[in-house]
Design a protein around this motif. Structure first.
Motif, PDB file in Angstrom:
ATOM      1  N   THR A  92      -0.147  -1.415  11.440  1.00 34.90           N
ATOM      2  CA  THR A  92       1.210  -1.478  11.983  1.00 34.90           C
ATOM      3  C   THR A  92       2.237  -1.240  10.894  1.00 34.90           C
ATOM      4  N   ARG A  93       1.904  -1.643   9.677  1.00 31.79           N
ATOM      5  CA  ARG A  93       2.805  -1.428   8.546  1.00 31.79           C
ATOM      6  C   ARG A  93       3.095   0.059   8.357  1.00 31.79           C
ATOM      7  N   LEU A 111       0.824  -1.209   0.000  1.00 38.28           N
ATOM      8  CA  LEU A 111       0.000   0.000   0.000  1.00 38.28           C
ATOM      9  C   LEU A 111       0.855   1.255   0.000  1.00 38.28           C
ATOM     10  N   GLN A 112       2.129   1.125   0.335  1.00 39.49           N
ATOM     11  CA  GLN A 112       2.987   2.290   0.316  1.00 39.49           C
ATOM     12  C   GLN A 112       3.338   2.649  -1.127  1.00 39.49           C
ATOM     13  N   PRO A 113       3.850   3.844  -1.370  1.00 40.38           N
ATOM     14  CA  PRO A 113       4.180   4.260  -2.736  1.00 40.38           C
ATOM     15  C   PRO A 113       5.094   3.261  -3.415  1.00 40.38           C
ATOM     16  N   LEU A 114       4.946   3.157  -4.717  1.00 37.70           N
ATOM     17  CA  LEU A 114       5.662   2.151  -5.492  1.00 37.70           C
ATOM     18  C   LEU A 114       7.168   2.314  -5.379  1.00 37.70           C
ATOM     19  N   TYR A 125      -2.934   4.935   4.788  1.00 41.06           N
ATOM     20  CA  TYR A 125      -3.153   3.499   4.958  1.00 41.06           C
ATOM     21  C   TYR A 125      -4.564   3.219   5.461  1.00 41.06           C
ATOM     22  N   SER A 126      -4.944   3.927   6.515  1.00 41.18           N
ATOM     23  CA  SER A 126      -6.190   3.623   7.216  1.00 41.18           C
ATOM     24  C   SER A 126      -7.405   4.315   6.624  1.00 41.18           C
ATOM     25  N   GLY A 127      -7.182   5.473   6.003  1.00 44.77           N
ATOM     26  CA  GLY A 127      -8.314   6.256   5.527  1.00 44.77           C
ATOM     27  C   GLY A 127      -8.954   7.073   6.633  1.00 44.77           C
ATOM     28  N   LEU A 130       1.256  10.961   7.935  1.00 46.80           N
ATOM     29  CA  LEU A 130       0.531  11.012   6.664  1.00 46.80           C
ATOM     30  C   LEU A 130       0.375   9.605   6.093  1.00 46.80           C
ATOM     31  N   ALA A 131       1.398   8.765   6.290  1.00 44.76           N
ATOM     32  CA  ALA A 131       1.317   7.386   5.793  1.00 44.76           C
ATOM     33  C   ALA A 131       0.195   6.626   6.483  1.00 44.76           C
ATOM     34  N   LEU A 132       0.074   6.790   7.803  1.00 40.03           N
ATOM     35  CA  LEU A 132      -0.996   6.125   8.535  1.00 40.03           C
ATOM     36  C   LEU A 132      -2.366   6.641   8.099  1.00 40.03           C
TER      37      LEU A 132
END
Length: 393
Positions: A266-267, A99-102, A332-334, A327-329
């Protein structure tokens, strides 16, 4: 007579039965277990403050003998949960690293261990499907079922029952997914069926039996669950209640739980977290998720919201001067921090023992060295209002 009307008795024996594979259970072993002493779990009462301490809620209890237990094990690889129309959904424990950027995924440490590229590309769709499943009416317990459905049981009884089931899960070394599914089955069943207080423990062990058969490689046997209730219920009673639970669930046993979403979120904590802190945050997040799992007031929140809030509060507890939501969380979670505020405060109240019964099973579990004693950690009493503002790039 008055005491009988106002209390029920739940019994247990946390001295584990011999493995059924080694010694076949017989009637004599069930009735005369040798020198093993079975101790009553105690009386559950209707009073609002009953069970405010462990001693007042549990009569004659003893702590199980400490024994050497292996660290809680999680099934390797991808797990399977059943979805609508019988399709299979991957639990996304590994898939969600994509799910993280390519460009971040291209680093060697994030290389996926399988070649099915389509699974990686479908990760966001899997997550969306899990979010869709968790809001289905059949998978959600009523947040106020104790008032609307139950006539004999009450909230304090539920709390003490679940606290005891945590000890049972520890004694039989059940994976955490089994505990989460057990609580889900119990709350959903009690949302539709009025149960007398003397049958509440029967519902609990039967739901754990079903969950263990679904999650465990070698689940405990029916006789084991009879034994831990001090043979309060016969094998036939447990099997019949197991059948009733399966019929109620329509044999659709898989459902997204708090643990499902904890693995996913957690990722998102890994990008800014040092290796030493990462494991600590994971254990603390699991602890906060489990104390909320046993809290009746938290039934109003979706599993994904509880999981995200536990991650938020674990980050704040360990690093209170750093914004706990990245920002990543958020991607990830929305979930934006403002959407987690109410749930975060609810879990923090449990962490700081501001409310709820003083039940110790989860705290004792996470005080162990294998979990780095995270139950002893406390967050600052006040969370800065700025932490609930949306994260920006």
């Amino acid at each position: 007579m008055g005491d009988q009307e106002n209390s029920i008795r739940i019994t247990h024996s946390l001295k584990k039965r011999p493995s059924a594979s080694a010694v076949a259970p017989t009637q004599s072993t069930l009735q005369n277990p040798g020198t093993k002493k079975r101790v009553p779990l105690g009386d559950l009462t209707n009073s609002a403050d009953a069970g405010s301490t462990r001693k007042s809620g549990l009569v004659g209890t003893q702590k199980p003998k400490p024994n050497s237990k292996k660290a809680e094990k999680e099934p390797a690889g991808l797990k399977i949960v059943s979805g609508r129309n019988g399709e299979k959904l991957e639990d996304a424990a590994l898939v969600y690293q994509n799910l993280q950027p390519l460009e971040e995924s291209a680093s060697p440490k994030n290389v996926v261990s399988y070649d099915d590229r389509q699974k990686c590309e479908d990760a966001p769709l899997i997550y969306q499907n899990l979010r869709t499943l968790e809001v289905e009416e059949k998978r959600r317990p009523l947040p106020d079922y104790m008032a609307k459905v139950q006539n004999d049981a009450n909230q304090a009884m539920r709390d003490i029952l679940l606290d005891w089931l945590v000890e049972v899960a520890e004694e039989y070394k059940l994976v955490s997914d089994t505990l989460y599914l057990t609580v889900s089955y119990i709350d959903r069943f009690l949302s539709q069926h009025s149960v007398s207080r003397n049958k509440l423990q029967l519902v609990g062990v039967s739901c754990m039996l079903v969950a263990a058969k679904y999650e465990e490689i070698s689940p405990p046997h029916v006789e084991d669950f009879c034994y831990i209730t001090d043979n309060t219920y016969t094998k036939e009673e447990v099997v019949n209640m197991e059948r009733d639970v399966l019929i109620f669930l329509n044999h659709d046993l898989g459902t997204p739980t708090i643990k499902t979403f904890m693995r996913i979120f957690t990722r998102g904590t890994q990008e800014n977290c040092k290796v030493l802190n990462l494991e600590l945050e994971e254990f603390l997040g699991s602890y906060l998720a489990e104390i909320s799992l046993l809290d009746y007031e938290c039934l109003q929140f979706l599993p994904s919201i509880v999981a995200a809030s536990a991650i938020f509060l674990s980050g704040f507890t360990i690093k209170p001067t750093i914004h706990p939501w990245s920002l990543a969380l958020q991607q990830y979670s929305g979930y934006r921090p403002s959407e987690l505020k109410e749930c975060v405060f609810a879990i923090q109240d449990l962490q700081l023992s501001r409310r709820g019964l003083a039940l110790q099973a989860v705290r004792d579990k996470y005080m162990q060295h294998k979990f780095k004693g995270v139950a002893a950690l406390s967050s600052p009493s006040e969370i800065p209002a700025s932490y609930f503002e949306d994260c920006k790039a």
